[in-house]
Write a protein that holds these residues in place. Structure first.
Motif, PDB file in Angstrom:
ATOM      1  N   PHE A  97       9.007  -8.520  11.632  1.00 61.83           N
ATOM      2  CA  PHE A  97      10.822  -8.339  11.791  1.00 61.83           C
ATOM      3  C   PHE A  97      10.816  -7.045  12.054  1.00 61.83           C
ATOM      4  O   PHE A  97      12.294  -5.869  12.240  1.00 61.83           O
ATOM      5  N   TYR A  98      10.047  -5.882  11.474  1.00 66.43           N
ATOM      6  CA  TYR A  98      10.285  -4.360  11.439  1.00 66.43           C
ATOM      7  C   TYR A  98       9.344  -3.798  12.020  1.00 66.43           C
ATOM      8  O   TYR A  98       8.115  -4.585  12.035  1.00 66.43           O
ATOM      9  N   GLN A  99       9.114  -2.067  12.072  1.00 67.18           N
ATOM     10  CA  GLN A  99       8.411  -0.535  11.947  1.00 67.18           C
ATOM     11  C   GLN A  99       7.763  -0.803  11.104  1.00 67.18           C
ATOM     12  O   GLN A  99       8.487   0.821  10.630  1.00 67.18           O
ATOM     13  N   ALA A 100       7.758  -1.580  10.502  1.00 67.05           N
ATOM     14  CA  ALA A 100       6.467  -1.340   8.435  1.00 67.05           C
ATOM     15  C   ALA A 100       4.839  -2.036   8.899  1.00 67.05           C
ATOM     16  O   ALA A 100       4.729  -3.227   9.710  1.00 67.05           O
ATOM     17  N   GLU A 101       4.790  -1.993   7.925  1.00 67.79           N
ATOM     18  CA  GLU A 101       2.260  -1.580   7.629  1.00 67.79           C
ATOM     19  C   GLU A 101       2.209  -1.940   6.702  1.00 67.79           C
ATOM     20  O   GLU A 101       2.614  -1.153   6.235  1.00 67.79           O
ATOM     21  N   LEU A 102       2.017  -2.597   6.128  1.00 76.15           N
ATOM     22  CA  LEU A 102       0.754  -2.841   4.957  1.00 76.15           C
ATOM     23  C   LEU A 102      -0.826  -2.808   5.067  1.00 76.15           C
ATOM     24  O   LEU A 102      -0.928  -3.615   5.856  1.00 76.15           O
ATOM     25  N   SER A 103      -0.651  -1.937   4.060  1.00 79.78           N
ATOM     26  CA  SER A 103      -2.304  -1.831   3.873  1.00 79.78           C
ATOM     27  C   SER A 103      -2.649  -1.630   2.218  1.00 79.78           C
ATOM     28  O   SER A 103      -1.868  -1.133   1.603  1.00 79.78           O
ATOM     29  N   ILE A 104      -3.560  -2.705   2.448  1.00 79.65           N
ATOM     30  CA  ILE A 104      -4.655  -2.948   1.060  1.00 79.65           C
ATOM     31  C   ILE A 104      -5.049  -1.490   0.981  1.00 79.65           C
ATOM     32  O   ILE A 104      -6.004  -0.952   1.459  1.00 79.65           O
ATOM     33  N   ARG A 105      -5.221  -0.591  -0.345  1.00 79.87           N
ATOM     34  CA  ARG A 105      -5.704   1.069  -0.217  1.00 79.87           C
ATOM     35  C   ARG A 105      -6.277   0.932  -1.401  1.00 79.87           C
ATOM     36  O   ARG A 105      -7.059   1.489  -2.636  1.00 79.87           O
ATOM     37  N   ASP A 106      -7.632   0.309  -0.777  1.00 81.04           N
ATOM     38  CA  ASP A 106      -9.245  -0.055  -1.330  1.00 81.04           C
ATOM     39  C   ASP A 106     -10.268   1.510  -1.274  1.00 81.04           C
ATOM     40  O   ASP A 106     -10.845   1.553  -2.318  1.00 81.04           O
ATOM     41  N   ASP A 107      -9.744   2.173  -1.007  1.00 80.60           N
ATOM     42  CA  ASP A 107     -10.030   3.373  -0.439  1.00 80.60           C
ATOM     43  C   ASP A 107      -9.224   4.359  -1.607  1.00 80.60           C
ATOM     44  O   ASP A 107      -9.945   5.891  -1.709  1.00 80.60           O
ATOM     45  N   LEU A 108      -8.685   4.327  -2.240  1.00 77.53           N
ATOM     46  CA  LEU A 108      -8.066   5.513  -3.269  1.00 77.53           C
ATOM     47  C   LEU A 108      -8.917   4.866  -4.875  1.00 77.53           C
ATOM     48  O   LEU A 108      -8.928   3.622  -5.094  1.00 77.53           O
ATOM     49  N   ALA A 109      -8.575   5.785  -6.341  1.00 79.54           N
ATOM     50  CA  ALA A 109      -9.201   5.905  -7.347  1.00 79.54           C
ATOM     51  C   ALA A 109      -7.428   6.221  -7.741  1.00 79.54           C
ATOM     52  O   ALA A 109      -7.042   6.869  -7.727  1.00 79.54           O
TER      53      ALA A 109
END
Length: 351
Positions: free
Chosen positions: A119-131
């Motif tokens: 319902f918002y202009q918002a996205e979720l991202s699981i950051r497996d590319d970070l250490a």
């Protein structure tokens, strides 16, 4: 993430545990500067023009306080006020927020929040590319400044840039958490290793225990009110913000004093580490609560964080066949407003 850890000589024995051959790592951390891959922690990003508005309705933090300097603790709750995940929130850039929590809770929290993010202009991202790298010891701040060219922040604050961030955590020794792209972790590790010794992440977990800081995992989600893990005493709940999911229950428990269980720090009289969920029992074999997390200290004794009843216990206490001694927490059990931490800017309550 596993590839860069292997290159350091570490062994990832489980998804949330890495070890090195360094002898007596817990004792070494008291005397020198050490570093460790924080494989037990994970990151969830929230981005978009309405990321702040979206988070404001879901989390216990006053999101506007996460301004690129202050990096508050927070939690996400069910409508009944039970914690789905407790986390640290910081702003990477405008319209870009980052959440740190136990790695096992990242997927479930992302799934939960996606129902509302639609319902918002918002996205979720699981950051497996970070250490995530932990730097711990008396010279941690100086080492980070020299080797990473970033001025270390105060406790519960952040510094750095969009690519790499430093977060300062409390504990018996100075602690910095480094968040950076996994493809740059090997280079950062090599630069830091000139003056820091690699140790397993159990050492970082021990210092969390000694700081009275519990990171819930998938076995404990939807179980406790935030106050049961002392989250308001750590500045993890804003009682000055508007509504968020679970807010009414959390506020009622605070203002009516209806918290029947609390997080405690304790030591066992042996080196046997009980499993999370192990019962804490009194002299009459009555269950008072359960263990959240454990680690061996510098002297080979088990230290734990547990949630137990606030009623005066019938001593002695036991856990997993060992006597259990309650230890003093490093903070008072009283409300600490995150607004105070943000304004003061040094990670300690105003006086």
């Amino acid at each position: 993430m596993t590839a860069w850890i292997s290159a350091t000589g570490g062994r990832q024995e489980a998804e949330d545990r890495v070890t090195f051959d360094t002898p007596e790592p817990a004792r070494l951390a008291l005397e020198a500067t050490v570093m460790t891959p924080l494989v037990h922690l994970g990151v969830l990003d929230v981005t978009g023009p309405e990321a702040e508005t979206f988070l404001q309705g879901q989390t216990s933090a006053q999101v506007s306080l996460a301004n690129g300097d202050f990096a508050p603790l927070t939690c996400f709750c069910t409508p009944k006020g039970r914690v789905l995940a407790n986390a640290q929130l910081w702003r990477v850039a405008p319209e870009h927020y980052r959440l740190l929590m136990h790695r096992s809770l990242v997927p479930s929290l992302a799934t939960h929040l996606k129902k509302f993010a639609a319902f918002y202009q918002a996205e979720l991202s699981i950051r497996d590319d970070l250490a995530l790298i932990g730097l711990l010891g008396r010279e941690a701040a100086a080492l980070a400044e020299v080797r990473l060219d970033i001025t270390p922040p105060a406790v519960w604050h952040q510094s750095g840039n969009e690519a790499i961030q430093l977060l300062a955590h409390p504990g018996p020794r100075p602690r910095l958490l480094i968040c950076l792209p996994a493809d740059r972790a090997g280079d950062a590790w090599e630069r830091l290793s000139a003056q820091a010794t690699p140790v397993g992440n159990d050492v970082w977990r021990l210092h969390d225990i000694q700081a009275g800081l519990a990171w819930l995992d998938e076995r404990q989600h939807d179980t406790y009110l935030p106050q049961m893990i002392n989250w308001e005493a750590l500045g993890g709940i804003s009682f000055k913000k508007g509504c968020y999911t679970g807010q009414e229950v959390v506020a009622r428990a605070h203002f009516r004093g209806q918290v029947k269980k609390r997080l405690v720090r304790a030591q066992l009289d042996g080196g046997l580490l009980p499993e999370p969920g192990s019962a804490i029992e009194d002299a009459q074999d009555k269950r008072l609560g359960e263990v959240l997390c454990t680690a061996l200290d510098a002297y080979g004794e088990a230290e734990v964080l547990a949630v137990i009843s606030t009623k005066d216990p019938d001593l002695p206490l036991r856990c997993a066949g060992q006597k259990l001694k309650l230890l003093k927490l490093p903070y008072p059990i009283e409300r600490l407003d995150p607004e105070t931490l943000a304004v003061q800017g040094n990670g300690t309550p105003a006086t």
